[in-house]
Design an enzyme around this catalytic site. Sequence first.
Site, PDB file in Angstrom:
ATOM      1  N   GLU A 136       0.884  -0.846   0.190  1.00 24.70           N
ATOM      2  CA  GLU A 136       0.233  -0.052  -0.051  1.00 24.70           C
ATOM      3  C   GLU A 136       0.695   1.509  -0.151  1.00 24.70           C
ATOM      4  OE1 GLU A 136      -3.564  -2.245   2.522  1.00 24.70           O
ATOM      5  OE2 GLU A 136      -3.442  -0.016   3.427  1.00 24.70           O
TER       6      GLU A 136
ATOM      7  N   GLU B 257      -5.602 -11.093  -1.155  1.00 26.38           N
ATOM      8  CA  GLU B 257      -6.660 -10.355  -0.090  1.00 26.38           C
ATOM      9  C   GLU B 257      -8.672 -10.521  -0.059  1.00 26.38           C
ATOM     10  OE1 GLU B 257      -3.540  -7.161   2.135  1.00 26.38           O
ATOM     11  OE2 GLU B 257      -5.484  -7.711   2.212  1.00 26.38           O
TER      12      GLU B 257
HETATM   13  C1  XIL Z   1      -5.799  -6.497   8.554  1.00 30.68           C
HETATM   14  C2  XIL Z   1      -5.960  -8.111   9.544  1.00 30.68           C
HETATM   15  O1  XIL Z   1      -6.684  -8.687   8.463  1.00 30.68           O
HETATM   16  C3  XIL Z   1      -6.301  -6.738  10.827  1.00 30.68           C
HETATM   17  O2  XIL Z   1      -6.699  -8.594  11.548  1.00 30.68           O
HETATM   18  C4  XIL Z   1      -5.815  -6.179  11.298  1.00 30.68           C
HETATM   19  O3  XIL Z   1      -6.064  -6.162  12.829  1.00 30.68           O
HETATM   20  C5  XIL Z   1      -5.289  -5.043  10.288  1.00 30.68           C
HETATM   21  O4  XIL Z   1      -4.694  -5.413   9.246  1.00 30.68           O
HETATM   22  N1  XIL Z   1      -4.832  -4.853   3.495  1.00 30.68           N
HETATM   23  C6  XIL Z   1      -3.742  -5.555   4.131  1.00 30.68           C
HETATM   24  C7  XIL Z   1      -3.767  -6.399   5.712  1.00 30.68           C
HETATM   25  O5  XIL Z   1      -2.639  -5.809   3.891  1.00 30.68           O
HETATM   26  O6  XIL Z   1      -2.278  -6.473   6.171  1.00 30.68           O
HETATM   27  C8  XIL Z   1      -4.584  -6.088   6.777  1.00 30.68           C
HETATM   28  O7  XIL Z   1      -4.834  -6.950   7.580  1.00 30.68           O
HETATM   29  C9  XIL Z   1      -5.872  -5.742   5.364  1.00 30.68           C
HETATM   30  C10 XIL Z   1      -5.840  -4.308   4.486  1.00 30.68           C
END
Ligand code: XIL
Length: 384
Positions: free
Chosen positions: A152, A265
């Site tokens: 990101e 994701e």
């Molecule tokens: C999120 C996790 O799912 C949560 O448990 C944590 O509290 C915050 O991070 N983008 C990403 C992930 O790259 O690492 C994030 O994961 C969600 C958004």
Amino acid sequence: MTRNNYHNNNDNHDSLSHAASRACKHIDIGTAVLPQPLQAESLYAATLQREFNAIVVEHDLKWGPLLGEGQNDLNDIKCLGQYDFTQADIVVNWALQHDKKVKGHVLVWHVTSPPCLQQLTAEQLREHLQRHIYTVMGYFRGRIRTWDVVNEALAPDGSLAENIFLQKLGPSYIEKCFRWAHQADPDAVLLYNDNKVEAIDTPKGDAFYHLLADLKAKQVPIHGCGMQGHFNAAGTGRNRPPTPRMLKQQIRRLGDLGLTVNLSEVDVRTSRLENPVLETVAQKQIYHDLVVAALSEPSCDGIWLWGFSDKHTWVSHFYYDDQPLIFDEDYQQKPSYYALREAIASFGVGSVVGNGVLLEEDVNVHGNTWGHEWMQPEPEDEIC
Ligand code: XIL
């Protein structure tokens, strides 16, 4: 979303990973994993073992959590270097004992970096960032061979996101992190990961492509990229899900750069459609058609979900109550599970790739746009 009459067959031969094992190409079918339910819930572990051939640690391998976020004071620079790998090890060791590939997530992400980094000079930050990459990759070397190195770094408009690394190290911090990661483990597969980059011809989708093309042009050691795929069926504007054509063309040009591509994701929010029948239709179509579109490109080597049961989804904490995944709270298969499995199975040897999905157009022969049953119209003020 109402409970549908799921037909429950726990025969392994019908699992996602089994469908992937019969495909005409390598497919990672992975999911994000949390140590707590892995240890506490047998159905969580059993479903994971049966359905997936790869895992990623959902949160405990990030910089802040590795320094004891929540227990230790991460505003104090003395926390730097005080690593506790216990929670991450629980997931990684389970995966290796169960023959699962592990992807490391994530070495450099401003959102979960320790706040005390703000107190450092540029030179001190450069040193600590390099040491962090060496330390974490060194600790897991030989166990984790694929890493999300930077996550990101792009803002919603496609510019470089304002964060501590950009402020103190400048735009070259991304290139530096990949070079350090390659030095730390020359055999590791190194990935760049970002969100809302799944569609071609969008500001952030194009910026994603140009960032990667630039890194490749500079011979930076980067091997692939992840597009998060946190889809919202009710999304409009930048939040509108891509059509299969948009996603396929985005992946194709990234593949042409010599990169592998994965959906990293995936989850599919539907609750804002506010119509249970449409929610199911939309979720099935997105899990099926966008996965077929992605895997139809040779460079796409994996589909990773951000969790698998609605019982454990970040969406409920980060956004609102929703059921974005493929198993319900009782670990029963949802219609979206069968849609995803069918998408993977359509790459079986002898199957018809594409499974009838509209891949090259957005409008079919009947004049219907992909997703017309559930796609939301652009709000008046967003119509340019
Ligand atoms: C999120 C996790 O799912 C949560 O448990 C944590 O509290 C915050 O991070 N983008 C990403 C992930 O790259 O690492 C994030 O994961 C969600 C958004």
